[in-house]
Design a protein around this motif. Structure first.
Motif, PDB file in Angstrom:
ATOM      1  N   ALA A  40       0.874  -1.191   0.179  1.00 17.93           N
ATOM      2  CA  ALA A  40       0.155   0.019   0.499  1.00 17.93           C
ATOM      3  C   ALA A  40       1.050   1.574  -0.123  1.00 17.93           C
ATOM      4  O   ALA A  40       0.573   2.502  -0.282  1.00 17.93           O
ATOM      5  CB  ALA A  40      -1.329   0.144   1.445  1.00 17.93           C
ATOM      6  N   VAL A  68      -9.289  -3.217   5.901  1.00 21.10           N
ATOM      7  CA  VAL A  68     -11.401  -3.536   6.071  1.00 21.10           C
ATOM      8  C   VAL A  68     -12.060  -4.937   5.159  1.00 21.10           C
ATOM      9  O   VAL A  68     -10.752  -5.482   4.973  1.00 21.10           O
ATOM     10  CB  VAL A  68     -12.170  -2.449   5.045  1.00 21.10           C
ATOM     11  N   HIS A  75      -8.771  -6.472   2.990  1.00 23.51           N
ATOM     12  CA  HIS A  75      -8.617  -5.929   1.172  1.00 23.51           C
ATOM     13  C   HIS A  75      -7.694  -4.948   2.698  1.00 23.51           C
ATOM     14  O   HIS A  75      -8.020  -4.358   3.509  1.00 23.51           O
ATOM     15  CB  HIS A  75      -9.289  -5.401   1.271  1.00 23.51           C
ATOM     16  N   THR A  77      -6.513  -1.034   3.162  1.00 22.84           N
ATOM     17  CA  THR A  77      -6.947   0.576   2.474  1.00 22.84           C
ATOM     18  C   THR A  77      -5.895   1.011   2.790  1.00 22.84           C
ATOM     19  O   THR A  77      -4.813   1.433   3.837  1.00 22.84           O
ATOM     20  CB  THR A  77      -7.870   0.805   3.611  1.00 22.84           C
ATOM     21  N   ASN A  79      -5.527   5.676   3.212  1.00 27.04           N
ATOM     22  CA  ASN A  79      -5.904   6.400   3.562  1.00 27.04           C
ATOM     23  C   ASN A  79      -7.703   6.664   3.195  1.00 27.04           C
ATOM     24  O   ASN A  79      -8.775   7.436   2.248  1.00 27.04           O
ATOM     25  CB  ASN A  79      -6.072   7.718   2.884  1.00 27.04           C
ATOM     26  N   GLY A  80      -7.939   4.874   3.375  1.00 27.23           N
ATOM     27  CA  GLY A  80      -9.193   4.905   3.616  1.00 27.23           C
ATOM     28  C   GLY A  80      -9.928   4.152   2.275  1.00 27.23           C
ATOM     29  O   GLY A  80     -10.865   3.673   1.896  1.00 27.23           O
ATOM     30  N   GLU A  81      -8.731   4.020   1.141  1.00 26.56           N
ATOM     31  CA  GLU A  81      -9.421   4.026   0.053  1.00 26.56           C
ATOM     32  C   GLU A  81      -9.163   1.797  -0.091  1.00 26.56           C
ATOM     33  O   GLU A  81      -7.901   1.582  -0.024  1.00 26.56           O
ATOM     34  CB  GLU A  81      -8.620   4.382  -0.974  1.00 26.56           C
ATOM     35  N   ASP A  82      -9.840   0.829  -1.138  1.00 23.67           N
ATOM     36  CA  ASP A  82      -9.163  -0.286  -0.741  1.00 23.67           C
ATOM     37  C   ASP A  82      -8.871  -0.294  -2.155  1.00 23.67           C
ATOM     38  O   ASP A  82      -9.156  -0.039  -3.289  1.00 23.67           O
ATOM     39  CB  ASP A  82     -10.790  -0.914  -0.850  1.00 23.67           C
ATOM     40  N   VAL A  83      -7.603  -0.709  -1.750  1.00 20.71           N
ATOM     41  CA  VAL A  83      -6.721  -0.762  -3.216  1.00 20.71           C
ATOM     42  C   VAL A  83      -6.402  -2.069  -3.383  1.00 20.71           C
ATOM     43  O   VAL A  83      -5.195  -1.880  -3.873  1.00 20.71           O
ATOM     44  CB  VAL A  83      -5.347   0.237  -2.279  1.00 20.71           C
ATOM     45  N   GLU A  84      -6.999  -2.986  -2.927  1.00 26.53           N
ATOM     46  CA  GLU A  84      -6.504  -4.485  -2.686  1.00 26.53           C
ATOM     47  C   GLU A  84      -6.567  -4.478  -4.807  1.00 26.53           C
ATOM     48  O   GLU A  84      -5.249  -5.510  -4.768  1.00 26.53           O
ATOM     49  CB  GLU A  84      -7.457  -5.299  -2.304  1.00 26.53           C
TER      50      GLU A  84
END
Ligand code: DC
Length: 224
Positions: A40, A68, A75, A77, A79-84
């Motif tokens: 990440a 999350v 998955h 994250t 900065n709050g975004e699911d980057v999986e």
């Protein structure tokens, strides 16, 4: 029932996460994929064109890595975004290998990982879990498989994703990454003295899991 910490370290593509996930679900423990955390940060540096170490270190206060649950799977994250969906590429993997050599990046993530283990009941996989993150872990496994077997596994994964990899390039990449992971100055990949080595080059998934569940249960038995 007493809970323990299980630390799983080993080379890339030797099936650490598959084993760690299966063990966590068997034990009812939390699974933490620390490689995903380094990936990440790598994604952040690629998206923001941060190439030198100083710029990456300066950006750390702006980076928040978390997890999350999405459709029952964990998955990572950014900065709050699911980057999986974006972190499993060769480019992100290679960048992760590079950023993970930076002392400040490691300190940033290790502190977070140690907090995740305060109540135990955790299976964490990575490169430095048994040596640096949880040297007190009750069960430490060191997974290994030959570079050719690991390259074939990665090759198959990439093909399954629709990519068109070249086997020799994948093998060269596995060897390069092994070299970087074991030769970096900061927390190089090495086997903890009290780790149990599992070479799974010629083991089926069932054989491996049988062995690992046994090691887990034996560790619990010794505690009580
Ligand atoms: O396990 P992986 O391939 O997802 O890890 C990505 C990179 O991050 C890998 O080159 C090694 C590094 N890493 C690390 O240095 N320490 C960890 N605890 C986990 C991964």
């Amino acid at each position: 029932m007493k809970k323990i910490i299980v630390a799983i370290d080993g080379y890339s593509s030797c099936g650490k996460s598959t084993i760690a996930k299966a063990l966590a679900s068997y034990a009812g423990y939390t699974y933490v994929d620390t490689g995903a955390m380094y990936r990440a940060i790598a994604l952040y540096t690629l998206r923001n064109n941060l190439t030198d170490d100083a710029a990456i270190i300066a950006a750390l206060p702006q980076i928040e890595v978390g997890f999350v649950l999405a459709n029952g799977a964990q998955h990572v994250t950014l900065n709050g975004e699911d980057v999986e969906p974006f972190i499993r590429t060769l480019e992100v993997g290679n960048t992760a290998s590079r950023v993970s050599a930076i002392k400040e990046v490691r300190a940033f993530l290790v502190a977070q990982q140690q907090k995740m283990g305060v109540s135990k009941g955790i299976v964490m996989d990575g490169r430095d879990i048994g040596t640096v993150v949880f040297p007190q872990a009750e069960l430490k496994l060191f997974l290994t498989a030959s570079p050719e077997v690991r390259a074939q596994r990665r090759f198959d994964e990439l093909v399954a994703k629709g990519e068109k990899p070249n086997f020799d390039a994948v093998l060269a990449d596995v060897n390069d990454r092994d070299y970087r992971d074991t030769h970096r100055a900061e927390s190089p990949l090495r086997q903890a003295e009290d780790a149990i080595v599992v070479d799974n080059s010629f083991m089926t998934r069932e054989q491996q899991m049988e062995l690992i569940y046994k090691l887990f249960n034996d560790t619990l038995d010794k505690l009580v």
